[in-house]
Design a protein around this motif. Structure first.
Motif: not given
Length: 233
Positions: A175-194
Motif C-alpha cells: 500500500l505504501g508503494y501503491m499510494t506513492l504511485g497514485i499520488c505521483a500520477e495525480f500530481e502529474r495530471q495537476v501539473a499538466d492541467g488535466a
C-alpha cells in the motif's frame, strides 16, 4: 567595541540567511529535476545551474555527497509531514479505530504534497527515490521517537488482531508503494492541467481504500510476501 561586535553579528546572521536560502534553492532544484529525470539522470552541475548559481561546487559545499543531498530532501519532507501530523486531532479515549490510525498515516502526506507551489513535483520525487539504496529506512528512523506515531501503530495492531503480523507488514509495504504511485500520477495530471488539485478528495479516497485492504481477511496458506517497511512512514 560593542558597536563593532554588533555589526559583526548582523553580518554573520545575514551570511547565514543567505547560505540557508542558497541551500533551499539547491534542494528545490534537485527535487524538481529528480522528479522529472530520475536520480541518476541529473548531474550536480545541472542542479546548480537550475538553482541559478554559477558555483558548480555548491552541492559539495552545502551538502557533501549526492546521498547527503538526497537525505536532506527526505528529512525535509518527513519533518514537514510530522508537522502536519502533529496538527491532527487524536481521540483521547482511543476509540477512533482503524480509520483514525490510517488517517493519521496518510493525510499528513497528502497535506504536505498539496502545500507546494508550481511546479508540482514532490510526489514524483518521492516515487523516484522510493527504492534508492540507503534511503529505505530513513522514515522509520526519523519517526522512531514520535510518541504519537508509536501509539497509532500500537492501535493498528490491536485493530487487526487475528491477522498475522507478516501479512500486515506485507500489505503495508504494498500500500505504501501503491499510494506513492497514485499520488505521483495525480500530481502529474495537476501539473499538466488535466485535473484540478482536489488533494483532500484524493486523501480520503486513499484512506477508504487502505482501511478496506489492510483489514481484509487473510486466507493465504503461507506468509511469503515481505516488502519491508512502507516507504517514508
Amino acid at each position: 567595541m560593542a558597536t563593532g561586535a554588533s555589526g559583526a553579528g548582523k553580518e554573520c546572521a545575514g551570511m547565514s540567511r543567505h547560505s540557508e536560502k542558497a541551500r533551499e534553492a539547491l534542494m528545490d532544484a534537485a527535487e524538481e529535476l529528480f522528479a522529472v529525470h530520475g536520480i541518476d539522470g541529473v548531474s550536480n552541475r545541472r542542479i546548480t545551474e537550475h538553482a541559478g548559481t554559477a558555483n558548480h561546487s555548491a552541492i559539495k559545499y552545502h551538502f557533501g555527497t549526492r546521498d547527503d543531498l538526497l537525505n536532506a530532501l527526505i528529512r525535509r519532507a518527513i519533518t514537514e509531514v510530522s508537522r502536519f501530523r502533529a496538527g491532527l486531532a487524536v481521540s483521547e479515549d482511543r476509540d477512533g479505530g482503524l480509520r483514525e490510525v490510517v488517517t493519521h498515516r496518510v493525510l499528513p502526506w497528502i497535506y504536505y504534497l498539496s502545500d507546494q507551489p508550481a511546479p508540482y513535483c514532490r510526489a514524483q520525487f518521492l516515487y523516484q527515490v522510493r527504492g534508492y539504496p540507503g534511503l529505505s529506512n530513513i522514515g522509520t528512523e526519523l519517526l522512531s521517537g514520535d510518541e504519537l506515531q508509536a501509539d497509532l501503530v500500537g492501535r493498528t495492531r490491536a485493530e487487526l488482531e487475528g491477522i498475522p503480523a507478516s501479512v500486515i507488514r506485507a500489505r503495508a509495504g504494498i500500500l505504501g508503494y501503491m499510494t506513492l504511485g497514485i499520488c505521483a500520477e495525480f500530481e502529474r495530471q495537476v501539473a499538466d492541467g488535466a485535473r484540478e488539485a482536489t488533494w483532500d478528495e484524493l486523501g480520503y479516497f486513499l484512506v477508504d481504500a487502505i482501511v478496506g485492504m489492510v483489514a481484509a481477511p487473510s486466507t493465504a496458506k503461507s506468509d511469503f510476501l515481505d516488502f519491508g517497511d512502507p516507504p517514508f512512514g
